[in-house]
Design a protein around this motif. Structure first.
Motif, short mmCIF file in Angstrom:
data_model
loop_
_atom_site.label_atom_id
_atom_site.label_comp_id
_atom_site.label_asym_id
_atom_site.label_seq_id
_atom_site.Cartn_x
_atom_site.Cartn_y
_atom_site.Cartn_z
N UNK A 1 0.85 -1.17 0.00
CA UNK A 1 0.00 0.00 0.00
C UNK A 1 0.90 1.24 0.00
N UNK A 2 0.53 2.26 -0.78
CA UNK A 2 1.26 3.51 -0.81
C UNK A 2 0.31 4.63 -1.21
N UNK A 3 0.61 5.86 -0.81
CA UNK A 3 -0.28 6.98 -1.14
C UNK A 3 -0.23 7.30 -2.63
N UNK A 4 -1.38 7.66 -3.19
CA UNK A 4 -1.45 7.98 -4.61
C UNK A 4 -2.02 9.37 -4.88
N UNK A 5 -2.80 9.91 -3.95
CA UNK A 5 -3.47 11.19 -4.21
C UNK A 5 -3.82 11.89 -2.92
N UNK A 22 0.69 27.31 -9.79
CA UNK A 22 1.81 28.20 -9.47
C UNK A 22 2.60 27.67 -8.27
N UNK A 23 1.90 27.13 -7.30
CA UNK A 23 2.56 26.62 -6.10
C UNK A 23 3.45 25.41 -6.40
N UNK A 24 3.02 24.60 -7.35
CA UNK A 24 3.76 23.41 -7.75
C UNK A 24 4.08 23.51 -9.24
N UNK A 25 5.04 24.37 -9.60
CA UNK A 25 5.29 24.67 -11.01
C UNK A 25 5.77 23.47 -11.83
N UNK A 26 6.28 22.43 -11.20
CA UNK A 26 6.72 21.24 -11.94
C UNK A 26 5.57 20.25 -12.16
N UNK A 27 4.40 20.55 -11.61
CA UNK A 27 3.26 19.64 -11.77
C UNK A 27 2.80 19.61 -13.22
N UNK A 33 -11.13 13.41 -19.52
CA UNK A 33 -12.29 13.86 -20.30
C UNK A 33 -13.58 13.17 -19.87
N UNK A 34 -13.51 11.89 -19.61
CA UNK A 34 -14.71 11.13 -19.24
C UNK A 34 -15.41 11.74 -18.03
N UNK A 35 -14.63 12.34 -17.11
CA UNK A 35 -15.19 12.89 -15.88
C UNK A 35 -15.15 14.42 -15.85
N UNK A 36 -14.62 15.02 -16.93
CA UNK A 36 -14.41 16.48 -16.99
C UNK A 36 -13.71 16.94 -15.71
N UNK A 37 -12.55 16.32 -15.48
CA UNK A 37 -11.83 16.50 -14.22
C UNK A 37 -10.34 16.67 -14.51
N UNK A 38 -9.74 17.70 -13.92
CA UNK A 38 -8.31 17.94 -14.07
C UNK A 38 -7.61 17.70 -12.76
N UNK A 39 -6.44 17.09 -12.84
CA UNK A 39 -5.60 16.85 -11.67
C UNK A 39 -4.19 17.35 -11.98
N UNK A 40 -3.43 17.58 -10.94
CA UNK A 40 -2.03 17.95 -11.10
C UNK A 40 -1.19 16.76 -10.65
N UNK A 41 -0.34 16.29 -11.54
CA UNK A 41 0.55 15.19 -11.21
C UNK A 41 1.89 15.76 -10.77
N UNK A 42 2.27 15.48 -9.53
CA UNK A 42 3.53 15.93 -8.97
C UNK A 42 4.40 14.69 -8.79
N UNK A 43 5.28 14.46 -9.75
CA UNK A 43 6.14 13.26 -9.73
C UNK A 43 5.33 11.98 -9.59
N UNK A 44 4.20 11.91 -10.28
CA UNK A 44 3.36 10.71 -10.24
C UNK A 44 2.36 10.69 -9.11
N UNK A 45 2.40 11.65 -8.22
CA UNK A 45 1.44 11.76 -7.12
C UNK A 45 0.34 12.71 -7.55
N UNK A 46 -0.90 12.35 -7.35
CA UNK A 46 -2.04 13.12 -7.83
C UNK A 46 -2.50 14.15 -6.80
N UNK A 47 -2.37 15.42 -7.17
CA UNK A 47 -2.85 16.54 -6.36
C UNK A 47 -4.18 16.96 -6.98
#
Length: 118
Positions: A1-5, A22-27, A33-47
């Motif tokens: 088990x490991x954290x993902x989001x 802006x806070x995580x500029x490398x994200x 599209x299926x969910x009309x949902x945007x996420x920020x990936x920070x080194x594979x971790x979902x913010x």
């Protein structure tokens, strides 16, 4: 088990996404599209910046996720430059590291942990 989001609840998702980009500029922003949902990936971790509602509001109420940073002073200056406010710390912890918490403009806490070069 490991954290993902981590979900960050905000009163306005567009403003929240703008601030967190802006806070995580490398994200990397990912659009589901299926969910009309945007996420920020920070080194594979979902913010995931999501709408606060009657079940989960924005703000500090318990859990704080800590982000590892190379230089705590630089990271703190970066977040404060975006309008975050120092909430707690910095304080010394183990192995020559320090930690602090900043409050985002929506009332949520972000933990920062790293070497304090001041």
């Amino acid at each position: 088990m490991f954290p993902t989001a981590v979900l960050v609840h905000v009163p306005d998702v567009e403003k929240g996404l703008e601030w967190y980009r802006k806070a995580f500029p490398d994200a990397v922003e990912i659009y589901h599209q299926q969910f009309d949902f945007r996420v920020l990936s920070v080194n594979g971790f979902s913010l995931e910046v999501v709408q606060a509602d009657e079940k989960v509001g924005s703000g500090k109420s318990g859990t704080v996720l800590y982000w590892s940073v190379e230089d705590l002073a630089i990271a703190l200056d970066h977040f404060e430059g975006l309008g975050a406010k120092l909430f707690r710390g910095p304080m010394d912890i183990e192995n020559g590291l320090s930690m602090c918490q900043v409050e985002d403009p929506f009332g949520n806490l972000i933990g920062l942990r790293g070497v304090l070069h001041r």
